[in-house]
Enzyme design. Sequence first.
Site, PDB file in Angstrom:
ATOM      1  N   ASP A 149      33.304  40.398  49.033  1.00  0.00           N
ATOM      2  CA  ASP A 149      33.362  41.749  48.491  1.00  0.00           C
ATOM      3  C   ASP A 149      32.014  42.465  48.486  1.00  0.00           C
ATOM      4  O   ASP A 149      31.920  43.615  48.943  1.00  0.00           O
ATOM      5  CB  ASP A 149      33.964  41.701  47.080  1.00  0.00           C
ATOM      6  CG  ASP A 149      34.371  43.059  46.569  1.00  0.00           C
ATOM      7  OD1 ASP A 149      33.482  43.830  46.155  1.00  0.00           O
ATOM      8  OD2 ASP A 149      35.571  43.356  46.567  1.00  0.00           O
ATOM      9  N   ASN A 177      37.375  45.356  46.409  1.00  0.00           N
ATOM     10  CA  ASN A 177      37.911  45.187  47.751  1.00  0.00           C
ATOM     11  C   ASN A 177      38.789  43.944  47.865  1.00  0.00           C
ATOM     12  O   ASN A 177      39.821  43.965  48.534  1.00  0.00           O
ATOM     13  CB  ASN A 177      36.779  45.154  48.770  1.00  0.00           C
ATOM     14  CG  ASN A 177      36.009  46.453  48.771  1.00  0.00           C
ATOM     15  OD1 ASN A 177      36.587  47.531  48.819  1.00  0.00           O
ATOM     16  ND2 ASN A 177      34.690  46.377  48.666  1.00  0.00           N
ATOM     17  N   ASP A 178      38.389  42.856  47.201  1.00  0.00           N
ATOM     18  CA  ASP A 178      39.256  41.681  47.139  1.00  0.00           C
ATOM     19  C   ASP A 178      40.582  42.032  46.462  1.00  0.00           C
ATOM     20  O   ASP A 178      41.665  41.748  46.990  1.00  0.00           O
ATOM     21  CB  ASP A 178      38.573  40.560  46.351  1.00  0.00           C
ATOM     22  CG  ASP A 178      37.592  39.768  47.179  1.00  0.00           C
ATOM     23  OD1 ASP A 178      37.925  39.419  48.318  1.00  0.00           O
ATOM     24  OD2 ASP A 178      36.491  39.489  46.679  1.00  0.00           O
ATOM     25  N   MET A 179      40.491  42.625  45.292  1.00  0.00           N
ATOM     26  CA  MET A 179      41.695  42.923  44.532  1.00  0.00           C
ATOM     27  C   MET A 179      42.507  44.036  45.197  1.00  0.00           C
ATOM     28  O   MET A 179      43.744  43.992  45.237  1.00  0.00           O
ATOM     29  CB  MET A 179      41.330  43.283  43.098  1.00  0.00           C
ATOM     30  CG  MET A 179      40.651  42.134  42.362  1.00  0.00           C
ATOM     31  SD  MET A 179      39.960  42.584  40.759  1.00  0.00           S
ATOM     32  CE  MET A 179      41.454  42.753  39.781  1.00  0.00           C
TER      33      MET A 179
END
Length: 389
Positions: A149, A177-179
């Site tokens: 991220d 960005n991950d989530m």
Amino acid sequence: MSTHETMNRTLPLAGVCVIEIGHSLAAPYAGMILGSLGAEVIKIESAEHGDYARDWGPPFVDGAAALFHAVNHGKQSIAMSLSNPDEAQALRELIARRADVVLQNLKAGGTEKYGLGGEQMLGMKPSLVYCNLGAFGTAGPLRDKPGYDPLVQALSGLMSFLGQPGEPLSRIPVSVNDMGTGLWAAIGVLAALFRRQATGAGEVVSVSLYETAISWAGIQIADYLASGVLPGRWGSGTAAIVPHQAFECADGTIMVAAGNDRLFRRLCDVLAIPAIADDARFVTNGARVSNRVELIDLLHVEFAKRGAAHWLDALDRAGIPCGPIQTIDQVVQHEQTKALDLLRTTDDGAATIVGVPISFGGARPAHTGVTPKLGEHNHLLAKTPLETS
């Protein structure tokens, strides 16, 4: 029928089986979403070290990082070595027998190497919905580059307009960005499952951190392409609306969002500076954006004259969106958080997590399950007598 089965039968994804060949955050977050909506989620972990996120602490709860509990509760865990041909074959067979969905976020080419890639698995099971969660997408010069991220926040431009002017660059401290990629994965999977109802066919869905980050920056990119002007750094404020930021009061900081001309006029009345609302420099939002510095300096002077409680009360009575800058301990104790029943405890009482931010018929999905121990459900690889026959 158990309570667990009763609750799952009432959820939209009851009866859907998801195999999560994932680690860290993006794929596990997608799996958590689907599991909270009723799917059975079987998590595949390395037999050697498990999901790296198990050790992403402190704090640790019941032997695993609190972060791991937050995105892996309610799942089942199978520990294996994909480099072992027999174990990889056992996983392929499990997918063929049980899975409706596969989520994977191994490094580029990782699943294909073990015969578990999307096209390979759809060849075995054409009804499968297979979702790749990558770092930089399936095409382009960075397609094989690993990414986390913070790196994607830098490369996508997000960091370039975060923070106050003149301050060192910083990253968003939430793994957006991950989530966000996990959210897009869940949306893509749900859309593919919906289409499968009509066609009977599965498909490969692909999402990535870089694409997610670019989508977060969509407004700034559109503004730049229209004007040729790079986005500024506005701290707690925003580029296109003024005043829409934090202000220092005599004893604390509050957030004020006077997002249109009507609200700005009310704000001027509350601050006892009504003439400002008719000043040509500030009479429209466009004018206020052009004269941001002068206006914000003037408003800061007024807010500094009284305490936060005074201004929050006055602003609320005037119908102007506002609020204090709360810390996490205040958030979890806030009556609004409690009223929404957002905090949930795993079924074994070990960890408290945030429930999914969605309700059906006025009720939030109640199932949280427990966080699995590494390899706790390896027995799921074995075929039942019915499946063997």
